[in-house]
Design an enzyme around this catalytic site. Structure first.
Site, mmCIF file in Angstrom:
data_model
loop_
_atom_site.group_PDB
_atom_site.id
_atom_site.type_symbol
_atom_site.label_atom_id
_atom_site.label_comp_id
_atom_site.label_asym_id
_atom_site.label_seq_id
_atom_site.Cartn_x
_atom_site.Cartn_y
_atom_site.Cartn_z
ATOM 1 N N ASP A 50 30.219 46.415 38.934
ATOM 2 C CA ASP A 50 29.492 45.075 39.087
ATOM 3 C C ASP A 50 27.897 45.383 39.709
ATOM 4 O OD1 ASP A 50 30.394 45.982 41.669
ATOM 5 O OD2 ASP A 50 31.188 43.829 41.881
ATOM 6 N N ASP A 74 46.539 43.424 33.353
ATOM 7 C CA ASP A 74 46.700 44.888 33.438
ATOM 8 C C ASP A 74 48.191 44.998 34.170
ATOM 9 O OD1 ASP A 74 44.895 45.484 31.690
ATOM 10 O OD2 ASP A 74 43.507 46.204 33.027
#
Length: 605
Positions: A236, A87
């Site tokens: 996460d 990105d």
């Protein structure tokens, strides 16, 4: 009314810190109990198809190192797919293209994936990359990690041979632990987490988390848990709990090590910790309900999960106690509470670090020299992390900010400054907090010497964090000035600790002689029931504060019984006693214009 409320807040904060420390102690005990357990998977003859996902955003200085390390993994090439989820908005994209071209010609299945927008940040990139794959298992590695060649060979079998295991997490190592005091203290902190805490959670059956890098996921687990989501900054942790709450088991492998880079600059570390603190708090607000409503979790699992998800709440608790301590000492509100015994549980965290170093290194005693720096880092970060926690509680949306990394190059290189952050806004707040806690030390010297070490630690910690920020911002051009400031801070710290030691020793050798006028020793009644006797039939005035012109809050007639809390407190003409009369706290004065006295009640005590 305000003083009892603030005192109650202080006590609640102290009990909360005790709970967090007890949680650490429980993990330490669990680690000592299970640390020698060995889990060995069955041999896997036919390795499954797997993928390695590498989420990248502006990682110019570390991405090439990562790509070569992943390409060198020992795994059948026809069964391994590598995704570079890029990105980036800088030169990183061109560098990736140049590096992967020769790797592709060598027969390595590596693809360069670009999205039209950075929507969802890391979570969005992982979800998008997963939609392009048809594999059973996927590895996630951040750009600053270097996996060993046998990483997949040592981790995949645990998933293949146990269909209940949804994720395998490995231990983080360190590429640059000895670069400076900041990296040394970070290494010490991470070792405590990965050696003791993660081992204890995994082997004791407690809920644990994927750490964002160095883990292998069963793709089915990700899909059944709802996939990667960007509703928090710690995707996460969020996915980890969602997966375990639907029945998947996690496994931690402390013997498989993936080294990563530690932030060199305090500004970069603050950015990382703020992201973790805010994201962790967002997960706390989202997951506490499901954790406590879950029918199959034990009470121990729920309690330890609560402490795990709320671990960053310790910082606003610490800030409240820091701010409240000096004024409550002046008001004599906390001297008699007796919270000292709670400090015993505070031995848990230091023992965790000591045991983790002993387990990893032959020179573990030398490694522990970084413990003072870790204490300064952990306490001095309270302000920065408190702001992040409050933002998380309010669920304010924020961009996922990467942590600057520089590989083996120094961060003070001018070419790196567009990746680094200079002194941030918190710098001045840390200076002010250091000055405030120094004033608190002065207050403690006069009102409660036992609080001096506690306040002094925070005064130095906030000062050290502020100084680290200035040092990083100034760079190598002002090394001499920085070294001078460093020596000055060190000398100031030594002088302050010496002063604290002298005052504490003096406070423990006995109560100093009272200097109040007309206050003979025989009339000092402390912590006893007492009565007032006077030759004047008029009642004795009870004041709100020690002094001669304060508001009158009650009047005590002759022979009334009360409880003397402390005294004397000296003013220009009077000796003041703090008392409890009919559940009302106030002050009465004995001086040259009064004829009453305080005596033990009942007589004969």
């Amino acid at each position: 009314m305000l003083l009892p409320l603030l005192t109650a807040v202080y006590v609640v904060c102290a009990l909360a810190l005790t709970a967090f420390a007890l949680g650490t102690t429980v993990l330490l005990i669990a680690y000592l109990r299970y640390r020698n357990d060995v889990i060995t998977p069955s041999q896997v003859v036919d390795l499954p198809v797997a993928a390695v996902q590498l989420p990248v955003y502006n990682e110019l200085y570390v991405v090439e190192r990562l790509l070569h390390a992943v390409a060198a993994m020992e795994y059948p090439r026809e069964k391994l797919f590598i995704q570079v989820l890029d990105d980036s908005t800088d030169e990183t994209t061109d560098l990736i293209a140049r590096v992967i071209t020769p790797l592709q010609t060598q027969g390595i299945n590596i693809t360069h994936v670009r999205r039209s927008s950075r929507e969802g940040y890391k979570a969005g990139a992982l979800a998008y990359g997963l939609s392009l794959l048809d594999v059973e298992y996927v590895v996630v590695l951040d750009a600053d990690f270097i996996p060993p060649p046998d990483f997949l060979i040592r981790t995949i079998p645990y998933l293949v041979t146990n269909p209940k295991v949804g994720m395998v997490q490995t231990r983080w190592g360190h590429l640059n632990p000895d670069d400076n005091a900041l990296t040394k203290s970070q290494a010490l902190a991470l070792d405590g987490h990965f050696v003791v805490e993660q081992t204890a959670r995994s082997r004791a059956g407690l809920l644990m988390n994927f750490n964002g890098s160095g883990g292998v996921w069963r793709v089915k687990t990700i899909e059944e848990a709802g996939g990667w989501q960007d509703q928090t900054l710690t995707e996460d942790l969020d996915l980890s709990y969602r997966a375990q709450l639907i029945g998947w088991h996690f496994l931690y492998l402390p013997d498989v090590v993936v080294p990563g880079e530690l932030p060199l600059e305090i500004a970069a570390y603050k950015q990382q910790q703020s992201r973790w603190a805010k994201g962790g708090t967002q997960c706390f607000t989202l997951l506490m309900g499901p954790v406590w409503r879950h029918p199959r979790l034990t009470l121990a699992q729920r309690i330890m999960a609560t402490l795990h998800l709320s671990q960053y709440l310790v910082h606003p608790v610490i800030m409240l106690m820091i701010l409240l301590t000096p004024p409550l000492l002046i008001a004599h509100a906390i001297q008699q509470i007796g919270l000292g015994a709670l400090g015993i549980v505070g031995l848990g965290p230091p023992l965790l670090y000591i045991i983790s170093q002993q387990a990893l290194y032959g020179n573990w005693k030398h490694k522990l020299l970084a413990l003072p720096a870790l204490i300064a880092l952990g306490t001095g970060m309270s302000w920065t992390n408190t702001r992040a926690v409050m933002s998380g509680l309010l669920n304010q949306r924020e961009e996922f900010k990467r942590t600057p990394k520089f590989a083996s190059m120094k961060s003070n290189n001018p070419a790196h400054k567009h990746y680094a952050r200079l002194v941030n806004k918190s710098f001045m707040w840390e200076v002010l907090l250091s000055l405030y806690t120094l004033w608190g030390v002065w207050v403690a010297i006069h009102y409660a010497p036992g609080y001096i070490p506690y306040l002094l630690v925070y005064a130095i910690a906030f000062g050290v964090i502020a100084w680290w920020g200035v040092r990083d911002a100034l760079g190598s051009a002002t090394v001499i000035m920085v070294q001078t400031v460093k020596r000055g801070i060190l000398m100031l710290g030594i002088i302050m600790f010496a002063l604290a030691a002298v005052v504490v020793v003096q406070s423990q050798t006995g109560t100093p002689e009272p200097t109040c006028p007309n206050a003979p020793h025989t009339r000092l009644i402390v912590h006893e029931r007492a009565r007032v006797a006077t030759e004047d039939p008029r009642p004795v005035n009870m004041r709100s504060q020690p002094g001669t012109d304060n508001d009158r809050i009650a009047q005590i007639a002759s022979n009334e019984v009360f409880f003397v809390l402390e005294g004397p407190i000296c003013s220009e003409r009077y000796a003041w006693y703090r008392i409890d009369y009919n559940d009302m706290i106030g002050w009465i004065a004995e001086g040259d214009n009064t004829s009453y006295y305080v005596e033990v009640f009942p007589p004969g005590l």
